[in-house]
Scaffold this motif. Structure first.
Motif, PDB file in Angstrom:
ATOM      1  N   LYS A 131       2.078   1.383  -3.371  1.00  0.00           N
ATOM      2  CA  LYS A 131       1.027   2.900  -3.980  1.00  0.00           C
ATOM      3  C   LYS A 131       1.101   3.448  -3.977  1.00  0.00           C
ATOM      4  O   LYS A 131       0.645   4.721  -4.879  1.00  0.00           O
ATOM      5  CB  LYS A 131       0.001   0.976  -3.790  1.00  0.00           C
ATOM      6  CG  LYS A 131      -0.018   0.294  -4.273  1.00  0.00           C
ATOM      7  CD  LYS A 131      -1.633  -0.940  -4.469  1.00  0.00           C
ATOM      8  CE  LYS A 131      -1.137  -1.786  -4.896  1.00  0.00           C
ATOM      9  NZ  LYS A 131      -2.365  -3.030  -4.014  1.00  0.00           N
ATOM     10  N   LYS A 132       1.014   4.207  -3.367  1.00  0.00           N
ATOM     11  CA  LYS A 132       0.768   5.668  -2.647  1.00  0.00           C
ATOM     12  C   LYS A 132       2.087   6.672  -3.410  1.00  0.00           C
ATOM     13  O   LYS A 132       1.912   8.291  -3.190  1.00  0.00           O
ATOM     14  CB  LYS A 132       0.944   5.587  -1.409  1.00  0.00           C
ATOM     15  CG  LYS A 132      -0.703   5.347  -0.644  1.00  0.00           C
ATOM     16  CD  LYS A 132      -0.302   5.746   1.051  1.00  0.00           C
ATOM     17  CE  LYS A 132      -1.975   5.209   1.545  1.00  0.00           C
ATOM     18  NZ  LYS A 132      -1.681   4.779   3.061  1.00  0.00           N
TER      19      LYS A 132
ATOM     20  N   ASP B 247       0.823  -0.796  -0.463  1.00  0.00           N
ATOM     21  CA  ASP B 247       0.109  -0.279   0.011  1.00  0.00           C
ATOM     22  C   ASP B 247       0.591   1.278   0.240  1.00  0.00           C
ATOM     23  O   ASP B 247       1.154   2.111  -0.165  1.00  0.00           O
ATOM     24  CB  ASP B 247      -0.762   0.074   1.344  1.00  0.00           C
ATOM     25  CG  ASP B 247      -2.120  -0.926   1.350  1.00  0.00           C
ATOM     26  OD1 ASP B 247      -1.909  -1.810   0.154  1.00  0.00           O
ATOM     27  OD2 ASP B 247      -2.356  -1.677   2.241  1.00  0.00           O
ATOM     28  N   THR B 248       1.935   1.376   0.950  1.00  0.00           N
ATOM     29  CA  THR B 248       2.707   2.157   0.713  1.00  0.00           C
ATOM     30  C   THR B 248       3.312   2.359  -0.537  1.00  0.00           C
ATOM     31  O   THR B 248       3.377   3.986  -0.894  1.00  0.00           O
ATOM     32  CB  THR B 248       4.006   2.532   2.203  1.00  0.00           C
ATOM     33  OG1 THR B 248       3.655   2.107   3.011  1.00  0.00           O
ATOM     34  CG2 THR B 248       5.539   3.170   1.806  1.00  0.00           C
TER      35      THR B 248
END
Length: 128
Positions: free
Chosen positions: A94-95, A91-92
């Motif tokens: 993807k950010k 997720d990190t």
């Protein structure tokens, strides 16, 4: 000390990390600047992620921290995320945060490089 501090480095082992100066920004050249290239009068460094990982292991060993840490390199893209930590790392990324991602005791601490000094300081803080 009963348990070791868990350090996971998530990255692509053959990815090249480029720093803006030849210093310990990514701790790739702790006094030895084999990867440094001179560009317009300033020094840049280009080094593989896996080399940074091994450099960190050596740095922690030289500074007598090997008995305090359990350190692993986790190749990104090999498997789907299997636990909460790997899901957070994905997720990190993807950010927009660049690997390698350094996770210490389950907390994402650093991205876009591996800093020997910063990891060492975190380990010292956690063992005290």
């Amino acid at each position: 000390m009963g348990s070791k501090i868990k350090i996971n480095i998530y990255g692509n082992k053959d990815a090249i990390i480029t720093g803006d100066r030849c210093n310990n920004k990514h701790s790739a050249c702790s006094g030895k600047c084999e990867g440094c290239k001179s560009t317009n009068g300033s020094k840049t460094i280009q080094v593989r992620t896996l080399d940074l990982y091994y450099n960190l292991i050596n740095f922690l060993t030289i500074n007598h921290m090997e008995e305090n840490v359990d350190i692993h390199f986790i190749e990104l893209g090999k498997n789907t995320p299997i636990n909460e930590e790997s899901i957070k790392v994905e997720d990190t990324i993807k950010k927009g945060f660049e690997p390698p991602i350094t996770v210490i005791d389950g907390i994402i601490r650093y991205y876009a490089g591996i800093s020997n000094v910063l990891v060492y300081r975190d380990v010292l803080d956690l063992i005290e």
